[in-house]
Write an enzyme that holds these catalytic residues in place. Structure first.
Site, PDB file in Angstrom:
ATOM      1  N   ASP A 154       0.678  -1.006   0.432  1.00 25.78           N
ATOM      2  CA  ASP A 154       0.210   0.218   0.346  1.00 25.78           C
ATOM      3  C   ASP A 154       1.709   1.373   0.277  1.00 25.78           C
ATOM      4  O   ASP A 154       1.989   1.059  -0.131  1.00 25.78           O
ATOM      5  CB  ASP A 154      -0.700  -0.099   1.362  1.00 25.78           C
TER       6      ASP A 154
HETATM    7  C1  NOJ Z   1      -3.818   4.075   0.103  1.00 25.03           C
HETATM    8  C2  NOJ Z   1      -4.967   3.003   0.010  1.00 25.03           C
HETATM    9  O1  NOJ Z   1      -4.846   1.969   1.691  1.00 25.03           O
HETATM   10  C3  NOJ Z   1      -5.993   1.797  -1.431  1.00 25.03           C
HETATM   11  O2  NOJ Z   1      -6.599   0.987  -1.107  1.00 25.03           O
HETATM   12  C4  NOJ Z   1      -5.830   2.486  -2.755  1.00 25.03           C
HETATM   13  O3  NOJ Z   1      -5.534   1.312  -3.583  1.00 25.03           O
HETATM   14  C5  NOJ Z   1      -3.887   3.443  -2.441  1.00 25.03           C
HETATM   15  N1  NOJ Z   1      -3.794   4.135  -1.279  1.00 25.03           N
HETATM   16  C6  NOJ Z   1      -3.530   3.788  -3.780  1.00 25.03           C
HETATM   17  O4  NOJ Z   1      -4.117   5.112  -3.905  1.00 25.03           O
END
Ligand code: NOJ
Length: 742
Positions: free
Chosen positions: A290
């Protein structure tokens, strides 16, 4: 006219389903691809390899995505092999051109985006879609999202989010399928099938990304990014299965979660990423972190610096670094320091390259960059009609005293509330490239249906209520036959970094509803929100309540379909609605405890100031008709381990109109080597019944359905007595006992 519309919708259902996959299975790289990957890998420098493990975001300008010059140079030098938040054909084409024309090895880029519930045509938030309990509907929504996203340059979505959560304070419950492991697993599979289509390589198939691995929905206190800790048994029984289901359905990529589990951040957790994901489940795709979650391991306190965090991550099984630039800055040095082996790096690069080959990007890097297709497919009439159908199937009827609903179109409707004439909140959080202007507000929906509705705001979503606004709302209500009040949350109140400690209606909205009730007019509350809310006073006082979540582009039309009875509501809650935040977590599949709840005995597991039961339980939802269940009939009451058990129940539509019902089967293992839940969902079927009609629904239970992680941590059954429960929600059930013998 209505008939024609239904015909139109069912034609769409059919045509979309023909292109969807029915046989998705675990992703396995093909032999032909393998050879090409090996040849390419042979030519790559260490820096180019690390580039393939690097993912950067673009930024947002006022008119669309923009890219930092530094990142563009990194693409050119081969130091960045993947982008996210880059979409629309023109923008993607130019960046892909840099990758395949200006770099040494001409390796195409992956383009990722959070296509969570639609790209341009926005569908209901995932929690809402889950309420449909209709896997064809869920798959269809993901399919349309993929058709549009791949028409706009994308080839990778960061969905499905399959985190089980029993805590409505956690804002991200809106992105998932709710509290239940079994329902969540079926939905996870349907979404993967929808996004990835018939096969990777098709022009409208994109890589799915199962997230957030793992356990992110169990953060303490429902506070986002917080610690997760629980026994491995609990974790495996309730939290892990949906990720596994998604992987087995063919998901090509997995995203790590921000939380730690048992003391190790997921992004550096070898037990999760290698032992479970790859060795136990046989996952062959790639793992992405993430956003900056490698870097965050320094804050977690398991690495002294980012270089060390990168080593933890790659050695645990993380292939691609999202936005943190840790691999880019430190991995080559880690190889020199012998902290990371070339084998480990090569394996990660192979995993990424394989999927670029599978997508067909080497044959045609611009395959997702066709302007004509983009123009034809985004927000097409067909997609809007599909969104409307999915939206109305996601609406849960929570209360309908004295059949206030459905309304007559000839009624004089006072539409009141801050969300009555609103578009921007209705597309919800994580709304892709959706535009609020394309969304149908509830006021428009009522008028489109031919009703005459007048509108007053009453108050804003947040803040107080002015005397003048209240007076105007009450006056409007007084002159109407019925009051429809649209209240709820703003889109940014759920989703990432949007945990709430109080989960009532924000601001003065409850007060507004109660004032309108005082007028003596029938009051229909239309809730628009991203999480279960605790609204006991509204539950007691409103005439009717519809939970409409955030329904997306066609929200207003879909709500009108239900308000006027053009569609008979059939959705059921995928998550319990508490009476108070103090009950949280409240979920249906709890354990019995040594002192099960007894309202007449103080010394049992309970609150002294409130009942244990939620306001509305998991699986609950009313219809404009009524259904009755027969006693469940097993095909045998004693059966051998390994045999299948068939349980039949007859469902009868006892009301005056046709309707759909979700028949649910729950199971309880009466005695186990470890404590077992009082019930667990193990099957459901959505059926349509004409007024007065009956249908026999047959559920088949396998050994797998009765299995769990036993005392010795092996997965399997324990013969003995089981209770089978069948009904239309998790609390109103008919029961029968069966015995499994060795
Ligand atoms: C953070 C989020 O937790 C995740 O779900 C997401 O896909 C990513 N950012 C990218 O935007």
């Amino acid at each position: 006219m209505r008939k024609q519309y239904s015909l139109f919708l069912s034609t769409i259902t059919c045509s979309l389903l023909i292109i969807s996959s029915l046989n998705a299975q675990i992703y396995r790289p093909s032999a032909a691809v393998e050879e090409r990957v090996i040849k390419l890998l042979d030519k790559m420098t260490l820096e180019e390899k690390i580039g393939q493990l690097t993912l950067y975001t673009t930024d947002w300008g006022s008119t669309g995505p923009t890219i930092r010059e530094g990142y563009k140079n990194d693409i050119r030098s081969g130091a960045c092999g993947n982008l996210f938040n880059s979409h629309t054909v023109g923008f993607v084409r130019e960046l892909q051109r840099v990758a395949v024309e200006e770099t040494r090895l001409k390796i195409p880029l992956l383009f990722g985006f959070d296509v969570i519930h639609g790209y341009k045509t926005i569908f209901p938030i995932p929690l809402g879609e889950a309420a449909s309990w209709d896997m064809e509907v869920v798959e269809r929504a993901a399919r349309v999202a993929a058709i549009e996203a791949t028409a706009a340059g994308l080839n990778w979505t960061y969905a499905p989010m399959v985190d089980i959560s029993r805590d409505p304070r956690w804002g991200r419950v809106m992105e998932g399928a709710g509290e239940d492991t079994y329902l969540g697993s079926r939905i996870a599979e349907a979404r993967v099938r929808g996004f990835q289509g018939k096969k990777l390589g098709d022009p409208d198939a994109m890589l799915a990304c199962v997230k957030h691995f793992a356990g992110y929905g169990a953060s303490f206190g429902g506070r986002d990014y917080n610690t997760v800790d629980m026994s491995e048994r609990y974790f495996r029984n309730y939290f892990l299965p949906p990720y596994e289901a998604a992987v087995r359905a063919g998901a090509a990529t997995v995203m790590t979660s921000f939380n730690d589990y048992d003391g190790i951040p997921a992004t550096g957790n070898k037990f999760l990423l290698t032992d479970i994901l790859r060795k136990e489940w046989g996952f062959r795709g790639f793992v992405v972190t993430d956003y900056t979650s490698i870097n965050e391991m320094v804050n977690h306190g398991v690495a002294a610096d980012e270089k060390g965090a990168g080593e933890l991550a790659i050695n645990a099984g993380v292939d691609m670094d999202m936005q943190g630039a840790v691999y880019q800055r430190f991995l080559a040095q880690s190889v020199k320091d012998k902290k990371v082996s070339m084998l480990q790096i090569d394996e990660a690069v192979r995993r990424v390259l394989r999927l670029k080959f599978e997508l067909g990007l080497f044959e045609d890097p611009y395959k997702f960059c066709d302007e004509n297709r983009q123009n034809a497919q985004l927000l097409s009439a067909e997609h809007r009609a599909a969104a409307r159908d999915v939206a109305r199937k996601s609406i849960v009827l929570l209360k309908n005293n004295q059949d206030v609903l459905p309304l007559k179109k000839s009624a004089k409707i006072a539409l009141i509330g801050p969300l009555g004439d609103n578009k921007s909140e209705l597309i919800g959080n994580w709304n892709g490239a959706g535009n609020a202007d394309d969304c149908v507000s509830l006021l428009e929906g009522l008028r489109n249906a031919g009703a005459s509705a007048t509108f007053a705001r009453g108050c804003e979503v947040e803040g107080g209520m002015s005397k003048d606004d209240l007076a105007a709302a009450v006056a409007l209500a007084a002159g109407a036959d019925v009051v429809v009040v649209a209240v709820g949350e703003k889109a940014m109140m759920s989703g990432e970094a949007a945990s709430r400690a109080e989960i009532g209606l924000p601001g003065a909205q409850s007060a507004l509803v109660l004032e309108l009730v005082k007028t003596g007019k029938p009051v229909v509350v239309v809730l628009m929100n991203g999480r279960p809310l605790a609204i006991p006073e509204i539950a007691d006082n409103a005439g009717a309540i519809l939970e409409t979540w955030w329904l997306g582009t066609e929200a207003g039309n879909a709500i009108a379909d239900v308000l006027f009875g053009d569609y008979n509501p059939s959705a059921k809650l995928p998550m319990s609605f508490p009476r108070s935040v103090g009950q949280v977590p409240v979920f249906y599949n709890e354990k019995s405890t040594g002192r099960p709840y007894d309202p007449n005995s103080k010394w049992t597991s309970k609150y002294i100031d409130m009942s244990n039961s939620p306001q509305w339980p998991f699986g609950f939802g009313l219809s404009y008709t009524t259904f009755q269940y027969s006693e469940p009939k097993p095909d045998k009451t004693t059966y051998k381990k390994g045999e299948r058990l068939r349980v039949a129940v007859t469902v009868t539509n006892t009301g005056k109109r046709a309707g759909e019902e979700v028949a649910q089967l729950y199971l309880r293992d009466m005695v186990g080597s470890v404590t077992r839940p009082v019930k667990e969902l193990k099957g459901f079927q959505k059926i349509m019944l004409e007024a007065g009609a009956s249908k026999e629904v047959v559920f088949t239970l396998t050994e797998q359905d009765m299995s769990f992680y036993r005392h010795d941590m092996t997965f399997g059954v324990e013969p003995g007595e089981f209770e089978i429960m069948v009904g239309g929600n998790s609390s109103d059930l008919k029961r029968v006992r069966v015995t499994m013998t060795e």
